[in-house]
Scaffold this motif. Structure first.
Motif, short mmCIF file in Angstrom:
data_model
loop_
_atom_site.label_atom_id
_atom_site.label_comp_id
_atom_site.label_asym_id
_atom_site.label_seq_id
_atom_site.Cartn_x
_atom_site.Cartn_y
_atom_site.Cartn_z
N THR A 224 -101.04 -39.17 6.18
CA THR A 224 -100.67 -38.89 4.79
C THR A 224 -100.79 -37.39 4.52
O THR A 224 -101.49 -36.68 5.23
N ALA A 225 -100.10 -36.95 3.49
CA ALA A 225 -100.07 -35.52 3.14
C ALA A 225 -100.77 -35.30 1.80
O ALA A 225 -100.90 -36.21 0.98
N SER A 226 -101.21 -34.07 1.59
CA SER A 226 -101.78 -33.68 0.30
C SER A 226 -100.68 -33.70 -0.77
O SER A 226 -99.52 -33.38 -0.49
N GLU A 227 -101.05 -34.06 -1.99
CA GLU A 227 -100.08 -34.16 -3.09
C GLU A 227 -100.32 -33.11 -4.16
O GLU A 227 -101.46 -32.72 -4.42
N THR A 228 -99.24 -32.69 -4.79
CA THR A 228 -99.28 -31.90 -6.02
C THR A 228 -98.43 -32.61 -7.06
O THR A 228 -97.24 -32.86 -6.84
N ASN A 229 -99.04 -32.97 -8.18
CA ASN A 229 -98.34 -33.67 -9.25
C ASN A 229 -98.63 -32.97 -10.57
O ASN A 229 -99.74 -33.07 -11.10
N ILE A 230 -97.64 -32.25 -11.09
CA ILE A 230 -97.79 -31.51 -12.34
C ILE A 230 -96.79 -32.07 -13.34
O ILE A 230 -95.59 -32.11 -13.09
N ASP A 231 -97.30 -32.54 -14.48
CA ASP A 231 -96.47 -33.14 -15.52
C ASP A 231 -96.81 -32.46 -16.84
O ASP A 231 -97.95 -32.54 -17.30
N MET A 232 -95.85 -31.78 -17.46
CA MET A 232 -96.15 -30.99 -18.66
C MET A 232 -95.01 -31.09 -19.65
O MET A 232 -93.85 -31.30 -19.27
N GLN A 233 -95.36 -30.96 -20.94
CA GLN A 233 -94.35 -31.06 -21.98
C GLN A 233 -94.66 -30.13 -23.14
O GLN A 233 -95.82 -29.82 -23.41
N ILE A 234 -93.60 -29.68 -23.79
CA ILE A 234 -93.68 -28.97 -25.07
C ILE A 234 -93.22 -29.95 -26.14
O ILE A 234 -92.08 -30.43 -26.10
N MET A 235 -94.11 -30.24 -27.10
CA MET A 235 -93.81 -31.23 -28.13
C MET A 235 -93.74 -30.57 -29.50
O MET A 235 -94.56 -29.70 -29.83
N TYR A 236 -92.76 -30.98 -30.28
CA TYR A 236 -92.56 -30.49 -31.65
C TYR A 236 -93.01 -31.58 -32.62
O TYR A 236 -92.55 -32.72 -32.55
N ASP A 237 -93.91 -31.22 -33.54
CA ASP A 237 -94.37 -32.14 -34.56
C ASP A 237 -93.39 -32.11 -35.74
O ASP A 237 -93.42 -31.20 -36.57
N LEU A 238 -92.52 -33.11 -35.79
CA LEU A 238 -91.51 -33.14 -36.85
C LEU A 238 -91.94 -33.99 -38.05
O LEU A 238 -91.14 -34.32 -38.92
N SER A 239 -93.24 -34.32 -38.10
CA SER A 239 -93.73 -35.23 -39.13
C SER A 239 -93.43 -34.72 -40.54
O SER A 239 -92.97 -35.50 -41.41
N ALA A 240 -93.68 -33.43 -40.79
CA ALA A 240 -93.46 -32.89 -42.14
C ALA A 240 -92.00 -32.99 -42.55
O ALA A 240 -91.68 -33.21 -43.72
N ALA A 241 -91.11 -32.86 -41.57
CA ALA A 241 -89.68 -32.90 -41.88
C ALA A 241 -89.21 -34.28 -42.33
O ALA A 241 -88.18 -34.41 -42.99
N VAL A 242 -90.00 -35.31 -41.98
CA VAL A 242 -89.61 -36.67 -42.38
C VAL A 242 -90.62 -37.26 -43.38
O VAL A 242 -90.62 -38.47 -43.63
N LYS A 250 -93.52 -36.99 -32.89
CA LYS A 250 -93.34 -35.83 -32.02
C LYS A 250 -92.14 -36.06 -31.11
O LYS A 250 -91.90 -37.18 -30.63
N VAL A 251 -91.39 -34.99 -30.85
CA VAL A 251 -90.31 -35.03 -29.87
C VAL A 251 -90.42 -33.77 -29.01
O VAL A 251 -90.98 -32.76 -29.44
N GLY A 252 -89.91 -33.85 -27.79
CA GLY A 252 -90.01 -32.66 -26.95
C GLY A 252 -89.35 -32.82 -25.61
O GLY A 252 -88.66 -33.81 -25.32
N LEU A 253 -89.57 -31.81 -24.78
CA LEU A 253 -89.05 -31.73 -23.42
C LEU A 253 -90.20 -31.77 -22.44
O LEU A 253 -91.24 -31.14 -22.66
N GLU A 254 -90.01 -32.51 -21.36
CA GLU A 254 -91.05 -32.72 -20.35
C GLU A 254 -90.49 -32.39 -18.98
O GLU A 254 -89.29 -32.54 -18.72
N TYR A 255 -91.36 -31.94 -18.08
CA TYR A 255 -90.94 -31.67 -16.70
C TYR A 255 -92.04 -32.11 -15.76
O TYR A 255 -93.23 -31.81 -15.98
N GLN A 256 -91.66 -32.80 -14.70
CA GLN A 256 -92.61 -33.23 -13.68
C GLN A 256 -92.20 -32.69 -12.31
O GLN A 256 -91.05 -32.81 -11.90
N TYR A 257 -93.18 -32.10 -11.63
CA TYR A 257 -93.02 -31.68 -10.23
C TYR A 257 -94.03 -32.46 -9.41
O TYR A 257 -95.24 -32.34 -9.64
N TRP A 258 -93.56 -33.28 -8.49
CA TRP A 258 -94.46 -34.12 -7.69
C TRP A 258 -94.08 -33.97 -6.23
O TRP A 258 -93.07 -34.50 -5.78
N LYS A 259 -94.90 -33.24 -5.48
CA LYS A 259 -94.64 -32.99 -4.06
C LYS A 259 -95.46 -33.96 -3.22
O LYS A 259 -96.63 -34.20 -3.47
#
Length: 285
Positions: A224-242, A250-259
């Motif tokens: 087996t090999a060593s793993e790197t798993n990075i999962d991160m997101q920028i979230m916008y709190d749209l609560s006040a707008a509604v 909350k809504v946003g964009l997420e990115y995962q890098y999993w080696k």
């Protein structure tokens, strides 16, 4: 202490901690979320996979520590088939639970020093089951180790865990069941964070990063090999707008890098490394 006895001891500790915390929660945050991407990858699969993921997340704190629970329901398209030759996609359930005991609160003293706000002891488990064409994972994993709680807006926890992991897959190609197999105990350096910031609109930087050592031979005798798993997101709190309370929607964009996903080397196996952009939405209550 034998590994099996240690795992049972950690499990009993977690049950006791859950029972204590359930009666004395000082704060809690529960959410239902949805995320979607078209660039997921799975080992030994050369295709890009689309997945819809529904999650239930609950975080809470009590006098002596905090709890975290996340349940993901992952639904693939037919590029990750549910069985050999099937036109339907695989389904997976993945559960993560962590309990962190704040040692400063338990012992009545401060462990603050420089960027460190506190010191904790964390234990927990991962549990998954998946119906797919080749592997049909049934992962069971217990984790335990120390946690540094860093002094930032929101939170940033850095932990060093020992992992006790096993699996008992079933191949639909060969119709062969593999008896539950325990990997070598191996380390994981991990960080989890949720840091609010404002650039004219309320945002937060959230996610986790896991750096996992090799777990020795797999159940088929391969390395087996060593793993790197990075999962991160920028979230916008749209609560006040509604017209809702802070941090409700909350809504946003997420990115995962999993080696080297699940310890499978990506050498000659491009599906073992995923680079996945996603969209994400959450409702907190």
């Amino acid at each position: 202490m034998k590994p099996q006895l240690l795992k049972h001891g950690i499990a009993l500790t977690l049950l006791a901690a859950c029972g204590c915390a359930a009666h004395a929660a000082d704060w809690s945050d529960t959410s239902i979320g949805y995320r979607y991407g078209t660039k997921y990858a799975e080992p030994f699969n050369t295709k890009d996979i689309s997945k819809s993921i529904v999650n239930l997340t609950s975080a809470s704190g009590y006098k002596y520590g905090k709890n975290f629970l996340n349940v993901d329901l992952l639904m693939s398209d037919d590029a990750d088939p549910s069985s050999a030759g099937a036109k339907s996609g695989a389904h997976e359930a993945y559960v993560v639970y962590r309990h962190t005991l704040d040692l400063g609160k338990v012992m009545g003293q401060s462990f603050a020093a420089g960027p460190v706000r506190g010191l904790g002891a964390t234990a927990g488990f991962d549990y998954n089951t998946k119906t797919d064409a080749g592997y049909n994972s049934k992962k069971r994993m217990v984790v335990a180790g120390p946690t540094l709680m860093l002094d930032v807006p929101g939170f940033l926890d850095v932990s060093l865990f020992a992992l006790w992991e096993s699996n008992a897959p079933y191949s639909t190609f060969s119709q062969t069941a593999t008896p539950r197999y325990s990997y070598k105990v191996h380390p994981m350096l991990t960080a989890a964070w949720g840091i609010p910031f404002n650039v004219g609109i309320p945002l937060s930087f959230e996610g986790f990063a896991n750096f996992i050592g090799s777990k020795g031979k797999n159940e088929f005798g391969g390395d087996t090999a060593s793993e790197t798993n990075i999962d991160m997101q920028i979230m916008y709190d749209l609560s006040a707008a509604v017209g809702a309370g802070k941090n409700t929607f909350k809504v946003g964009l997420e990115y995962q890098y999993w080696k080297n996903k699940f310890g499978n080397s990506d050498h000659g196996n491009p599906g073992a490394t995923a680079k996945t952009p996603m969209i994400r939405a959450e409702y907190h209550f």
